[in-house]
Scaffold this motif. Structure first.
Motif, short mmCIF file in Angstrom:
data_model
loop_
_atom_site.label_atom_id
_atom_site.label_comp_id
_atom_site.label_asym_id
_atom_site.label_seq_id
_atom_site.Cartn_x
_atom_site.Cartn_y
_atom_site.Cartn_z
N ASN A 96 0.91 -1.10 -0.05
CA ASN A 96 -0.06 0.09 0.10
C ASN A 96 0.75 1.28 -0.01
O ASN A 96 0.53 2.32 -0.78
CB ASN A 96 -0.86 -0.03 1.39
CG ASN A 96 -2.08 -1.04 1.18
OD1 ASN A 96 -2.23 -1.56 0.07
ND2 ASN A 96 -2.75 -1.34 2.32
N ALA A 152 0.81 3.99 -2.87
CA ALA A 152 0.49 5.28 -2.70
C ALA A 152 1.35 6.21 -3.11
O ALA A 152 0.97 7.46 -3.55
CB ALA A 152 0.00 5.69 -1.11
N GLN A 182 0.94 6.80 -6.96
CA GLN A 182 -0.15 7.57 -7.24
C GLN A 182 0.24 8.79 -6.88
O GLN A 182 -0.21 9.95 -7.57
CB GLN A 182 -1.47 7.18 -6.26
CG GLN A 182 -2.66 7.68 -6.90
CD GLN A 182 -3.88 7.39 -6.29
OE1 GLN A 182 -3.84 6.35 -5.21
NE2 GLN A 182 -4.95 7.48 -6.74
N ARG A 183 0.83 9.39 -5.75
CA ARG A 183 1.39 10.80 -5.35
C ARG A 183 2.30 11.16 -6.39
O ARG A 183 2.21 12.54 -6.51
CB ARG A 183 1.93 10.56 -3.92
CG ARG A 183 2.04 11.64 -3.44
CD ARG A 183 2.65 11.94 -1.87
NE ARG A 183 1.78 10.74 -1.32
CZ ARG A 183 2.34 9.89 -0.36
NH1 ARG A 183 3.49 9.76 -0.49
NH2 ARG A 183 1.75 8.88 0.21
#
Length: 84
Positions: A62, A66, A69-70
């Motif tokens: 995760n 994440a 995606q950031r």
């Protein structure tokens, strides 16, 4: 004067495609470098998280996704492999 104007247009027609290719390659290289940096940062963040939570494999995944995606990449296109 009219002949020189036609010469300018001909020179532009010869040089413009080369300039557009150079600009396109520059932009493409920039996007590739940005993706490389985001992937490195995601790996670092996942390794940092794994150093404090070594048994939480879903948390490691995760954190990596994440960070992708950031950074502006699509996490659905990535796979996270954990070894060790």
């Amino acid at each position: 004067m009219r002949r020189q104007q036609g010469q300018n247009v001909a020179e532009l027609a010869l040089v413009l495609p080369l300039l557009l290719i150079i600009i396109g390659l520059t932009l493409d290289m920039g996007r590739g470098l940005q993706a490389y940096i985001v992937l490195n940062n995601a790996a670092r963040e996942a390794a940092r998280y794994a150093s404090t939570h070594p048994t939480n494999t879903s948390g490691i995944t995760n954190v990596a996704l994440a960070e992708l995606q950031r950074g502006g990449l699509t996490p659905g296109n990535a796979t996270v492999n954990k070894t060790g």
